[in-house]
Design a protein around this motif. Structure first.
Motif, mmCIF file in Angstrom:
data_model
loop_
_atom_site.group_PDB
_atom_site.id
_atom_site.type_symbol
_atom_site.label_atom_id
_atom_site.label_comp_id
_atom_site.label_asym_id
_atom_site.label_seq_id
_atom_site.Cartn_x
_atom_site.Cartn_y
_atom_site.Cartn_z
ATOM 1 N N ALA B 157 0.822 -1.211 0.000
ATOM 2 C CA ALA B 157 0.000 0.000 0.000
ATOM 3 C C ALA B 157 0.860 1.266 0.000
ATOM 4 O O ALA B 157 0.395 2.330 -0.409
ATOM 5 C CB ALA B 157 -0.937 0.005 1.197
ATOM 6 N N MET B 158 2.095 1.123 0.431
ATOM 7 C CA MET B 158 2.979 2.292 0.537
ATOM 8 C C MET B 158 3.180 3.015 -0.783
ATOM 9 O O MET B 158 3.414 4.220 -0.798
ATOM 10 C CB MET B 158 4.353 1.871 1.082
ATOM 11 N N GLN B 160 1.189 4.020 -2.613
ATOM 12 C CA GLN B 160 0.132 5.022 -2.756
ATOM 13 C C GLN B 160 0.464 6.343 -2.072
ATOM 14 O O GLN B 160 -0.175 7.351 -2.329
ATOM 15 C CB GLN B 160 -1.172 4.485 -2.164
ATOM 16 N N VAL B 161 1.406 6.302 -1.126
ATOM 17 C CA VAL B 161 1.728 7.532 -0.408
ATOM 18 C C VAL B 161 2.331 8.527 -1.410
ATOM 19 O O VAL B 161 3.342 8.230 -2.056
ATOM 20 C CB VAL B 161 2.726 7.261 0.741
ATOM 21 N N PRO B 162 1.693 9.677 -1.578
ATOM 22 C CA PRO B 162 2.149 10.607 -2.612
ATOM 23 C C PRO B 162 3.551 11.151 -2.361
ATOM 24 O O PRO B 162 3.934 11.410 -1.226
ATOM 25 C CB PRO B 162 1.123 11.736 -2.549
#
Lengths: 187, 187
Positions: B157-158, B160-162
């Motif tokens: 999921a990381m 996804q961190v902008p």
DNA sequence: CGAAAAAGTGACACAACTGTCATTAACATG
DNA sequence: CATGTTAATGACAGTTGTGTCACTTTTTCG
């Protein structure tokens, strides 16, 4: 003194979400929607003149629900825990939001207005999250060595962690632990 | 003894990615692609008979690059750190993969074969990540009270961190810290 | 220079979704 | 049960992307 409606807004929204989640933005069009609702395609035009208006109206409706829930967070003992539970509950919202870049903002004035509304809802969500993180930072509950923006991005990215083989509640509990403590064993 | 090609695979892939990331899967079609490449639409059919074949070929190519990099992880001192740096570098891959559900798997036999290939690449990636996490768990470096599946989902999921306002390197360093230590201040 | 090979192109028939509108159907009411 | 109102519908014209193919252009080599 009038004919009964064969569909309503609720059904329209429900079927819209199903279609988008199953088929993606491509597969979402009035022909497919009408088939699923068991009405003629032209009937839907009596409710929404463009698919972009329908889908943005639904997304606004969903975002409102989430924002409303986030409001209750500030008075909570552990706001972050509530956020994670909201993420678990509204996993569908995130999937819906992923199609945003595909929406033709210029399809009509109404669409443009809706999209702008969504952006302001988004800003509001981010503002609330940022305020929450900053509050927890000044309480000494959250680290300050990494920028608020990155931490907010990190918290928002959590909605991407798949819920598989466990309940929504267990997912939220586990993600909360990972979020706060990290994956390392530190003794 | 032949005419020079006016486009090549590299250009085709590059323009495909740009178009998909800008316009989404909808906006990606041979008409738009041909315009950007400055050739006739029919020319592209000489390279790929369907847009699904082109796009899946490109995704396979990207996935191969990432998988190759993940291979080098096992011999590293801190495999997780390498993973996070790979995520930083291949943020585009993740965006590309998000359109996977929209691809018509049955468009042709070749597409079907490509999609199956992608799934096996995905499985391979997940297997490698799972093996990595399990290795680190038995080393006593990663907590064991949360299922490997959830931790793998968490790590993935990381991406996804902008990345905003900071360099790729700084992003990776910060995300690595959050991933391992969490966002809490624990003294 | 002229022929052969390979690449590029425009045009055509086709398929799918869009948006509109005149017509039809349903229903509540007096 | 006749009537007015509102909703639903089918049909039509328009737009856009698809896939194919005969024909043209470019290039190389004898």
């Amino acid at each position: 003194m009038s004919r009964k409606r064969s569909i309503n807004q609720i059904e329209l929204f429900a079927e819209t979400e199903k279609l988008v989640l199953e088929k993606g933005y491509n597969g979402f069009h009035f022909k497919a929607l009408a088939e699923r609702l068991g009405v003629a395609r032209s009937t839907i035009y009596n409710y929404y003149p463009k698919k972009e208006e329908l889908i943005t109206a639904y997304m606004i409706y969903l975002l409102n629900q989430v924002i409303e829930r986030i409001d209750s967070v500030f008075s909570a003992e552990d706001p972050l825990k509530i956020i994670v539970h909201i993420w678990a509950r509204y996993a569908n919202l995130h999937q819906m939001l992923q199609i945003m870049p595909y929406i033709d903002h210029e399809a009509s004035d109404a669409v443009n207005k809706n999209v702008q509304h969504m952006f302001s809802q988004f800003e509001e969500m981010k503002r609330k999250l940022t305020a929450m993180i900053e509050m927890m930072q000044s309480d000494g509950r959250i680290r300050t060595d990494i920028s608020v923006e990155t931490i907010v991005g990190f918290v928002m990215a959590m909605v991407q962690v798949p819920i598989r083989g466990i309940s929504e509640e267990d997912w939220a509990d586990n993600v909360y632990i990972l979020l706060t403590e990290g994956i390392s064993l530190h003794q």
